[in-house]
Design an enzyme around this catalytic site. Structure first.
Site, mmCIF file in Angstrom:
data_model
loop_
_atom_site.group_PDB
_atom_site.id
_atom_site.type_symbol
_atom_site.label_atom_id
_atom_site.label_comp_id
_atom_site.label_asym_id
_atom_site.label_seq_id
_atom_site.Cartn_x
_atom_site.Cartn_y
_atom_site.Cartn_z
ATOM 1 N N GLU A 21 80.662 -11.813 45.296
ATOM 2 C CA GLU A 21 81.753 -11.229 44.521
ATOM 3 C C GLU A 21 81.516 -11.684 43.090
ATOM 4 O O GLU A 21 81.500 -12.880 42.817
ATOM 5 C CB GLU A 21 83.091 -11.724 45.076
ATOM 6 N N CYS B 262 89.475 -13.302 38.983
ATOM 7 C CA CYS B 262 88.564 -12.152 39.006
ATOM 8 C C CYS B 262 89.329 -10.845 38.884
ATOM 9 O O CYS B 262 88.721 -9.788 38.724
ATOM 10 C CB CYS B 262 87.723 -12.172 40.269
#
Ligand code: NAP
Length: 527
Positions: A264, A301
């Protein structure tokens, strides 16, 4: 250093260099070695060998036993008390309240995976019973997910608990039945050691095989590379930068036996603000957007690093108000000095893109990050797609589109992101349905009239997205669906009942949902 079983391996000092930590034997609390060092290649090898040795026994533990192990990890983490949080604050500068919440999330997700194991349907059992009289006859076929093998996990810097040693990737891999070798993030080595000790205590208390979990510390790429390149490692979980994730993905694909890397990486999480909603509640949206940009000093994020609106008076006012809110926000300490440096140079890099200007910027004393708002015309954005690249920290870029077509072109020009958000009235949303359809191709989570920060750990959550947000858009790193990343399907053909795993046995002793001859049922087979 002689390793005897599941242990903490290797060492580092805190980023401030003010604290020296000792590696502990989790069982006794005694120092393993007075001289600490980054894990060597030989120690990474030992940790992986231990994990591989643990795999046959661990992968055959019952769901109930693994559930008890995960819950016990949670209990052991709670038993570390405030010392864990205080030490973590010293290492990361994250405030106690945030870390208290993050600890709750960490323990909560361990418990959630325990519930997934007890419910049992995650193995996706499918049964096609034999059709001996058919021409040609069909054999008995039974398929389910089985664990992959030892997994290497890289801890994230920005979630020192929930995406670090006992975080989502570790919890999902352990739940799936895979031993874990964890590469600690150098930004919080002592926190990593404390949590690793808790996991090892839990493993021993619940009778898990030695080697089911090890921590290797390191502050250079050598340790991580040794883990990815180890032939006994079967999958990698990673959260961090695009550069790091891509390097690990490439290394995994260069191996003689390539393995999946679930990385990720970066995302700017674009937000589209449509005209009707701007007229209705532009001021409230500006406040909400600024709060989402600055949440956690922009170190999530999912912070929105980009928003797009159609040119007009309301948009000018909206950008102005967002700028005011950002300029008035409190500057915050970032996780590491290097991240602060990278944030400042990232904002300067964006500001230097032709057709872009800094519209607002918070004053920040030395050592703190001030929020920033940049503004660009859609044309500049389309010519310079680097404006959509993640700058880790509390900044965002306002993109003003001259027409609906230009707004659509901005959406078309986006690469893969974790999320996209659309703010609109019911009428806006009807009118801009094609925008939603286009964004669906670009992201893993589509948000309407909300903000992308705040990722629920649940059954329906998807935290992933098309490349370059991740290296595999088919999976999630948050939520219960993450468990399937560390498993693969196996079909058992013609097996006698007593040799089948419990999930596939005729009597369905685990009482799980199964697809039997095309129909979902919890019933027995052959009765
Ligand atoms: P990172 O630099 O990608 O490092 C993450 C982990 O991967 C560390 O343990 C690092 O080990 C290891 N690593 C990195 N590159 C490697 C390589 N080439 N080979 C082997 N191992 C490698 O991420 P970070 O330190 O957390 O933060 C740096 C930047 O990443 C941030 O400024 C931000 O832009 C981004 N970031 C993004 C997210 C997100 O959620 N998308 C989260 C955190 C950070 P060593 O440090 O020991 O080398």
């Amino acid at each position: 250093m002689q390793l005897t079983g599941a242990q903490l391996i290797g060492f580092g000092t805190s980023r401030q260099g003010t604290t020296t930590f000792t590696g502990m034997d989790a069982g006794t609390g005694q120092a393993l070695s007075p001289d600490f060092h980054e894990a060597t290649a030989a120690e990474v090898d030992q940790a992986v060998q231990l994990a591989a040795a643990a795999f046959p026994a661990y992968s055959h533990t019952t769901p109930e036993k693994r559930a008890a192990f995960l819950e016990r990890i949670g209990d052991e983490i709670m038993a570390l008390g405030d010392e864990l949080l205080e030490g973590c604050t010293r290492e990361t500068a994250l405030p106690a309240a945030r870390l208290t919440g993050e600890r709750g999330r960490t323990v909560g997700q361990l418990k959630l995976f325990a519930a997934v194991l007890r419910e049992g349907s995650w193995v996706e059992a499918r049964i096609d019973t034999a059709l001996p009289d058919r021409q040609p006859p069909r054999p008995d076929l039974r398929r389910m997910l089985i664990p992959l093998g030892p997994v290497g996990v890289f801890g994230a810097s920005n979630f020192p608990l929930a995406f670090s040693v006992a975080g989502g990737d570790t919890a999902s891999a352990l739940a799936a039945g895979c031993p874990v070798v964890f590469k600690g993030h150098p930004a919080h080595p002592a926190t990593s050691e404390r949590v690793a000790a808790a996991i090892i205590r839990a493993a021993r208390a619940t009778g898990m095989p030695e080697g089911v979990f090890s921590l290797v510390q390191g502050g250079s790429v050598a340790v991580g590379m040794a883990l990815v390149e180890h032939p006994l490692v079967k999958a990698i979980g990673f959260t961090g930068s695009f550069r790091g994730g891509k390097a690990l993905f490439d290394a995994a694909n260069r191996r003689e036996e390539p393995i999946p890397v679930y990385a990720e990486m970066g995302s700017t999480n674009p937000v589209f603000v449509l005209p009707g909603i701007l007229r209705e509640k532009g001021a409230a949206l500006a406040e909400g957007l600024a709060a989402s940009v600055t949440l956690g000093v922009g170190q999530f994020c999912t912070n929105p690093g980009l928003f797009v609106a159609l040119q007009g008076e309301e948009t000018t006012d909206f950008i102005h108000k967002t700028g005011q809110a950002l300029a008035g926000s409190a500057p915050g300490a970032m996780l590491t000095g290097n991240m602060l440096k990278a944030y400042r140079s990232g904002v300067d890099r964006l500001a230097a893109v032709p057709g872009t200007r800094v519209a607002a910027r918070a004053q920040a004393p030395d050592g703190r990050a001030g929020a920033a708002l940049l503004q660009a015309e859609a044309r500049a954005f389309l010519e310079h797609p680097e404006l959509a690249e993640e700058v880790f920290g509390p900044s965002t870029v306002a993109v003003v589109a001259g027409s609906r077509e230009e707004l659509m072109a901005v959406a078309d020009g986006l690469k893969g992101h974790l999320t996209a958000t659309v703010h609109g009235t019911a009428e806006d949303l009807r009118e801009y349905q094609p925008l939603l359809q286009r964004l669906a191709q670009k992201v893993g989570r589509l948000v309407i009239n909300g903000f992308p920060t705040g990722v629920e750990v649940s059954y329906a959550m998807q935290h992933g997205g098309p490349y370059p947000a991740t290296t595999d858009s088919r999976t999630t790193s948050v939520g219960t669906a993450a468990i399937s990343r560390f498993a693969r399907p196996l079909c058992y053909q013609g097996f006698p009942d007593e040799l089948l795993p419990d999930a596939l046995k005729n009597a369905n002793p685990l009482n799980v949902w199964r697809m039997v001859n095309g129909e979902w049922t919890k019933g027995k087979v052959g009765s």
